[in-house]
Design a protein around this motif. Structure first.
Motif: not given
Lengths: 309, 309
Positions: A15-22, A198-203, A227-232, B201-208
């Motif tokens: 779902v765009a920004c949530g790689f492996d988590i959404f 990019n981690t901060i932008i994605q979070m 999504d600045v990490i996977i989509e590009p 892992i961090q994205m999962g916790n941000v969402a959570g």
């Protein structure tokens, strides 16, 4: 009950920004399975319809088969079974085809045996099907297909699945171009490191998307579908990606990105007519370079798998 | 009106998993400023109370001074001003001391001049104060101090601030050990790259954490207060970090981490008595190795800066 027919929904992972988590489930398409008790021991696949002969028929090499076998082993059952699998969505499309089959399988056998396990507890068995199909037991297709709705996998170890309420008028558009991307390849081209920036932008977008869905705030949902990490990286595998995405946005989509590892693309819109218009525009963009496609427009599926008969 | 006295709240930035994107305000401590119109042109700091003489008195080298100067330039005012700053929290503590002063300053001048700008539009001026204090114009202290509540900075460019409702019974514990960490140093020890695994892992916790606050679901808030990126590095700068964190969890805290860049540590709890017990336990852990500390227990501040007189 000696036989059961079950539907499990297709899903949009990442779902765009949530790689492996959404991930979220849609009402259509999805896979169907018929599971029938047999006096012969073991799990046998009698037929697979709609795969053009491409899926293995040995149960231990099939996502539904392995999911059911792992389930039976866990509950220490030697029930013999025959399976008929109806693939009602394209393979290798990024719509969680293998996950839907695995979920349909474990949901069906659990119903057939009188629900010895709770629905959420079926997840690990369905994930075994994913491990077979993708090389890793990720949950971002399996969990929404099993639970319905929009799902966050907060943690893989221990597994922690959270369901997020979505606005009733939120509609998904999925366009599957007639090209194929291997899921394993799509993972291998990803990098092992992400810049802190990019981690901060994605979070920020991960937080924004959850807040947007829960408030609900459609504009925030749209602004967060970045999504600045996977989509590009993965966009390179999809011809005309930028043009198709722009076509979706031009038609009023809140946002548009790759469904799972592609090549399907998805968009979210604030109502069904917009979602349909978005789909037509995306198809036209693919068509302009000679790529045919299938279109699915659907609300967010809220129920997960269901018994058809 | 020729003079105004304003309070702006201290803030906890990062909130475990949300480096640079999460922050919340507390009712106590905070900074106070008196801004008085003057017939002499320019912005002058008459006095700073509570800083033990450590802060510069030149307006252009002070966070409140620079924030006010940038604001006046923007609205093209040559109003002369005198400032008296009451620092009511420790400097370099990780509680957004510089941000609270900057917010108090711009809020005060905007009130004094009859609110030419909306409150949210004061943010860029307060951020200029942060740029002076920290070397970068981050918003995770300034935004919650200005807006109150729990804030997500979804994007820095363009600036996109989202406020998140928090459960009324959520209480914050802050313990400030009597040691000092320089914010610039605390940023410099961070790495420029994050592994994909830790990003997920961090994205999962941000969402959570966002889902936990909004549902609300206290257990989910607690499970999500995990930082695998920043805390493991910055914890090295805080003596007894692990023991103090464990002391907080033992006393019933939902979670515990570093406030901003430290050395203050914070915890969240599901009610005030627990938050107080958590604070006492954390202080005892610092005390056991001879480190004195200050304790603040507070609800999540919902109003941001306020006029005191």
């Amino acid at each position: 009950m000696d036989s059961i027919k079950v539907f499990a929904p297709a899903t949009v992972a990442n779902v765009a920004c949530g790689f492996d988590i959404f991930g979220f489930a849609v009402d259509s398409p999805g896979d169907e399975i018929i599971v029938r008790k047999s006096n012969l021991p073991g799990v046998r696949i009698k037929a697979i319809v709609g795969d053009e002969g491409r899926l293995p028929k040995e149960a231990e090499r099939n996502t539904a088969g392995i999911a059911i076998q792992t389930y039976l082993k866990h509950i220490e059952s030697d029930q013999g079974l025959e399976l008929i699998l109806h693939k009602k969505m394209p393979l290798g499309s990024g719509l969680g085809s293998s996950a839907a089959s695995a979920v349909a399988g474990v949901f069906a056998i659990n119903e057939l045996l009188g629900r010895p396990l709770k629905q959420i507890d079926l997840l690990p068995f369905a994930m075994e099907g994913e491990r077979l199909a993708c090389g890793s037991a990720h949950a971002d297709n399996v969990a929404p297909s099993l639970m319905g709705g929009f799902v966050v996998i907060r943690s893989y170890n221990p597994l922690d699945i959270i369901t997020i309420n979505t606005p009733a008028q939120l509609f998904a558009t999925i366009v599957h171009p007639e090209i194929e991307v291997n899921t394993k390849d799509a993972r291998h081209i990803l990098k092992n490191e992400v810049s802190m920036k990019n981690t901060i932008i994605q979070m920020g977008n991960v937080a924004g998307l959850i807040a947007g869905l829960m408030k609900p705030d459609y504009d925030l949902i749209g602004r967060s579908m970045v999504d600045v990490i996977i989509e590009p990286i993965r966009a390179i595998l999809i011809p005309e990606f930028s043009e198709v995405k722009q076509a979706a946005l031009d038609a009023g989509a809140l946002g548009c990105s790759i469904s799972g590892s592609g090549p399907s693309m998805f968009a979210l819109s604030r109502d069904q007519p917009t979602a349909l218009r978005v789909g037509n525009n995306m198809q036209a963009a693919f068509h302009s370079v000679g790529i045919g496609s299938e279109l699915y427009v659907s609300g967010i599926n809220q129920e997960g798998p269901k018994v058809l008969g």
